[in-house]
Design a protein around this motif. Structure first.
Motif, PDB file in Angstrom:
ATOM      1  N   GLY A  48       1.043  -1.100   0.081  1.00  0.00           N
ATOM      2  CA  GLY A  48       0.269   0.023  -0.132  1.00  0.00           C
ATOM      3  C   GLY A  48       0.663   1.082  -0.175  1.00  0.00           C
ATOM      4  N   LEU A  49       2.301   1.299   0.586  1.00  0.00           N
ATOM      5  CA  LEU A  49       2.869   2.072   0.214  1.00  0.00           C
ATOM      6  C   LEU A  49       3.517   2.511  -0.355  1.00  0.00           C
ATOM      7  CD1 LEU A  49       4.755   4.351   2.434  1.00  0.00           C
ATOM      8  CD2 LEU A  49       6.426   2.687   3.046  1.00  0.00           C
ATOM      9  N   VAL A  50       4.001   2.052  -0.924  1.00  0.00           N
ATOM     10  CA  VAL A  50       4.666   2.039  -2.620  1.00  0.00           C
ATOM     11  C   VAL A  50       3.916   2.068  -3.533  1.00  0.00           C
ATOM     12  CG1 VAL A  50       5.909   0.331  -4.597  1.00  0.00           C
ATOM     13  CG2 VAL A  50       6.478   0.096  -2.430  1.00  0.00           C
ATOM     14  N   ASN A  51       1.962   2.004  -4.112  1.00  0.00           N
ATOM     15  CA  ASN A  51       1.135   2.054  -3.947  1.00  0.00           C
ATOM     16  C   ASN A  51       1.255   3.893  -4.564  1.00  0.00           C
ATOM     17  OD1 ASN A  51      -1.048   1.988  -6.300  1.00  0.00           O
ATOM     18  ND2 ASN A  51      -2.363   2.336  -4.585  1.00  0.00           N
ATOM     19  N   ALA A  52       0.913   4.216  -2.710  1.00  0.00           N
ATOM     20  CA  ALA A  52       0.343   5.891  -2.358  1.00  0.00           C
ATOM     21  C   ALA A  52       1.916   6.383  -2.895  1.00  0.00           C
ATOM     22  CB  ALA A  52       0.356   5.589  -0.569  1.00  0.00           C
ATOM     23  N   ALA A  53       3.288   6.401  -2.310  1.00  0.00           N
ATOM     24  CA  ALA A  53       4.018   6.889  -2.937  1.00  0.00           C
ATOM     25  C   ALA A  53       4.015   6.937  -4.452  1.00  0.00           C
ATOM     26  CB  ALA A  53       5.582   5.738  -2.822  1.00  0.00           C
ATOM     27  N   ARG A  54       4.339   5.943  -5.428  1.00  0.00           N
ATOM     28  CA  ARG A  54       4.008   5.893  -6.509  1.00  0.00           C
ATOM     29  C   ARG A  54       3.460   6.915  -7.554  1.00  0.00           C
ATOM     30  NH1 ARG A  54       1.722   2.590 -10.542  1.00  0.00           N
ATOM     31  NH2 ARG A  54       1.096   1.195  -8.732  1.00  0.00           N
ATOM     32  N   GLN A  55       2.758   6.897  -7.048  1.00  0.00           N
ATOM     33  CA  GLN A  55       0.826   7.834  -7.808  1.00  0.00           C
ATOM     34  C   GLN A  55       1.091   9.525  -6.797  1.00  0.00           C
ATOM     35  OE1 GLN A  55      -2.742   5.633  -9.253  1.00  0.00           O
ATOM     36  NE2 GLN A  55      -2.105   4.625  -7.311  1.00  0.00           N
ATOM     37  N   PRO A 235     -10.643   7.964  -9.295  1.00  0.00           N
ATOM     38  CA  PRO A 235     -10.321   6.760  -9.062  1.00  0.00           C
ATOM     39  C   PRO A 235     -10.982   5.279  -9.947  1.00  0.00           C
ATOM     40  CG  PRO A 235     -11.314   7.623  -7.871  1.00  0.00           C
ATOM     41  CD  PRO A 235     -11.204   9.414  -8.684  1.00  0.00           C
ATOM     42  N   LYS A 236      -9.824   4.278  -9.980  1.00  0.00           N
ATOM     43  CA  LYS A 236     -10.915   3.179 -10.083  1.00  0.00           C
ATOM     44  C   LYS A 236      -9.879   2.225  -9.842  1.00  0.00           C
ATOM     45  CE  LYS A 236      -8.038   2.609 -14.305  1.00  0.00           C
ATOM     46  NZ  LYS A 236      -8.668   2.196 -15.690  1.00  0.00           N
ATOM     47  N   VAL A 237     -10.569   1.289  -8.976  1.00  0.00           N
ATOM     48  CA  VAL A 237      -9.985  -0.029  -8.363  1.00  0.00           C
ATOM     49  C   VAL A 237      -9.762  -1.123  -9.007  1.00  0.00           C
ATOM     50  CG1 VAL A 237     -10.874  -1.962  -7.063  1.00  0.00           C
ATOM     51  CG2 VAL A 237     -11.712   0.653  -6.524  1.00  0.00           C
ATOM     52  N   VAL A 238      -8.283  -1.338  -9.211  1.00  0.00           N
ATOM     53  CA  VAL A 238      -7.820  -2.972  -9.998  1.00  0.00           C
ATOM     54  C   VAL A 238      -7.050  -3.842  -9.523  1.00  0.00           C
ATOM     55  CG1 VAL A 238      -7.289  -0.750 -12.062  1.00  0.00           C
ATOM     56  CG2 VAL A 238      -5.594  -1.342 -10.804  1.00  0.00           C
ATOM     57  N   TYR A 239      -6.838  -4.152  -9.675  1.00  0.00           N
ATOM     58  CA  TYR A 239      -6.191  -6.031  -8.961  1.00  0.00           C
ATOM     59  C   TYR A 239      -4.358  -6.503 -10.219  1.00  0.00           C
ATOM     60  CZ  TYR A 239     -10.838  -6.091  -7.018  1.00  0.00           C
ATOM     61  OH  TYR A 239     -11.717  -6.142  -6.322  1.00  0.00           O
ATOM     62  N   ARG A 240      -4.047  -6.224  -9.199  1.00  0.00           N
ATOM     63  CA  ARG A 240      -3.032  -6.520  -9.101  1.00  0.00           C
ATOM     64  C   ARG A 240      -2.672  -8.731  -9.210  1.00  0.00           C
ATOM     65  NH1 ARG A 240      -0.583  -3.491  -5.416  1.00  0.00           N
ATOM     66  NH2 ARG A 240       0.613  -2.222  -7.314  1.00  0.00           N
ATOM     67  N   MET A 241      -1.855  -8.715 -10.449  1.00  0.00           N
ATOM     68  CA  MET A 241      -2.293 -10.117 -10.453  1.00  0.00           C
ATOM     69  C   MET A 241      -3.586 -10.529 -10.022  1.00  0.00           C
ATOM     70  SD  MET A 241       1.338 -11.342  -8.691  1.00  0.00           S
ATOM     71  CE  MET A 241       1.501 -12.767  -9.325  1.00  0.00           C
ATOM     72  N   LYS A 242      -4.742 -10.173 -10.668  1.00  0.00           N
ATOM     73  CA  LYS A 242      -6.005 -10.125 -10.492  1.00  0.00           C
ATOM     74  C   LYS A 242      -6.050 -10.790  -8.927  1.00  0.00           C
ATOM     75  CE  LYS A 242      -6.516 -11.909 -15.226  1.00  0.00           C
ATOM     76  NZ  LYS A 242      -6.607 -13.094 -16.090  1.00  0.00           N
ATOM     77  N   ILE A 243      -5.906 -10.157  -8.032  1.00  0.00           N
ATOM     78  CA  ILE A 243      -5.870 -10.706  -6.544  1.00  0.00           C
ATOM     79  C   ILE A 243      -5.664  -9.691  -5.661  1.00  0.00           C
ATOM     80  CG2 ILE A 243      -5.035 -12.005  -4.578  1.00  0.00           C
ATOM     81  CD1 ILE A 243      -3.766 -14.116  -6.627  1.00  0.00           C
ATOM     82  N   LEU A 244      -5.002  -8.411  -5.885  1.00  0.00           N
ATOM     83  CA  LEU A 244      -4.988  -7.836  -4.418  1.00  0.00           C
ATOM     84  C   LEU A 244      -5.604  -6.173  -5.189  1.00  0.00           C
ATOM     85  CD1 LEU A 244      -3.567  -7.621  -1.559  1.00  0.00           C
ATOM     86  CD2 LEU A 244      -1.875  -6.307  -2.698  1.00  0.00           C
ATOM     87  N   PRO A 245      -6.949  -5.987  -4.777  1.00  0.00           N
ATOM     88  CA  PRO A 245      -6.826  -4.967  -5.117  1.00  0.00           C
ATOM     89  C   PRO A 245      -6.195  -2.982  -5.298  1.00  0.00           C
ATOM     90  CG  PRO A 245      -7.765  -5.494  -3.304  1.00  0.00           C
ATOM     91  CD  PRO A 245      -7.407  -6.457  -3.272  1.00  0.00           C
ATOM     92  N   TYR A 246      -5.698  -1.886  -6.164  1.00  0.00           N
ATOM     93  CA  TYR A 246      -5.168  -1.200  -5.381  1.00  0.00           C
ATOM     94  C   TYR A 246      -6.372  -0.052  -5.604  1.00  0.00           C
ATOM     95  CZ  TYR A 246      -2.672  -1.390  -9.575  1.00  0.00           C
ATOM     96  OH  TYR A 246      -2.206  -1.273 -11.080  1.00  0.00           O
ATOM     97  N   VAL A 247      -5.825   1.324  -5.753  1.00  0.00           N
ATOM     98  CA  VAL A 247      -6.239   2.630  -6.305  1.00  0.00           C
ATOM     99  C   VAL A 247      -6.064   2.688  -7.503  1.00  0.00           C
ATOM    100  CG1 VAL A 247      -7.730   4.460  -5.529  1.00  0.00           C
ATOM    101  CG2 VAL A 247      -7.809   3.120  -4.420  1.00  0.00           C
TER     102      VAL A 247
END
Length: 255
Positions: A48-55, A235-247
């Motif tokens: 979650g931290l990586v996603n928040a920082a990357r975006q 925003p939209k919810v997508v899935y990493r490797m079709k398993i883990l959701p992220y924004v």
């Protein structure tokens, strides 16, 4: 070692012990499963931290994910040692984290922008000092539950005003993991005597850690979606490797 007669950390000084035999697997880890189960929370918080920082989400979400990691590390140290000092290192971040959730939930509609973070910071600091001196028992649990209950009305408001099906699914998963995790914690605490006679201990407290790791991740992701919508970031919810959701967001070029 299984009876805690000899260990690296010395006699147990914490006021709470879970339904797991002490030092059954290692001289250095008092509650093995309760300790390693926190690794899952750290991993999810890091993602979650990586996603928040990357975006380039607002810093509040960076702090929130780091807070989840700190709480899990504190829990690991506590369950590994069962020492009273480490117990406070687990309990105090729990309160700090809930104060942070309260800020994220309520600050968008708070007209006096500096008063809320100032009050919550001072509240957390005073609590840490008082808790270190008085070492609350049942009072800590009641206090923590009250903080959690204060967050529920706002979460529900965000839920009913969210029309995106994927985002609503995150909120549903948040509620489901919280409910199931609470049941695991309850049965581990209340029915420990009966569970100890079973051939296999289901490790209810370790399951609580795993489910709360998921719970925090789903809550954080849902709140990131709601905040991005408030800021107009599509925003939209997508899935990493079709398993883990992220924004995933798309900021206007002016931002």
């Amino acid at each position: 070692m299984a009876d805690g007669i000899s260990s690296f950390w010395g006699p147990v000084t914490s006021t709470i012990e879970c339904c797991e035999k002490n030092y059954a697997y290692s001289l250095y880890i008092a509650e093995f499963y309760n300790t390693i189960s926190n690794i899952f929370t750290i991993l999810l918080a890091f993602i979650g931290l990586v996603n928040a920082a990357r975006q380039r989400f607002e810093k509040r979400f960076t702090v929130l994910h780091v807070s989840n990691m700190i709480l899990a590390i504190g829990s690991m140290l506590y369950h590994a040692t069962l020492q009273r000092v480490q117990q406070q290192g687990d309990e105090t971040p729990m309160v700090w984290e809930m104060l942070l959730y309260m800020y994220i939930l309520y600050s968008p509609d708070w007209h006096y922008h500096s008063t809320m973070p100032t009050f919550l910071f001072l509240y957390g600091a005073v609590f840490a000092v008082v808790h270190s001196v008085l070492r609350f028992g049942i009072g800590f649990k009641v206090h923590y539950i009250i903080l959690c209950l204060l967050c529920i009305p706002r979460m529900y408001k965000y839920y009913i005003h969210t029309h995106d099906a994927s985002a609503k699914r995150l909120a549903n998963l948040y509620a489901a993991t919280l409910s199931l995790g609470s049941l695991c914690w309850f049965f581990d605490r209340v029915f420990c005597k009966q569970i100890s006679s079973w051939p296999i201990n289901p490790q209810g407290h370790a399951l609580w850690h795993l489910l709360m790791g998921l719970n925090c991740y789903f809550a954080n992701t849902f709140l990131m979606f709601c905040r991005a919508r408030q800021r107009g970031w599509a925003p939209k919810v997508v899935y990493r490797m079709k398993i883990l959701p992220y924004v995933k967001i798309e900021k206007p070029k002016t931002q």
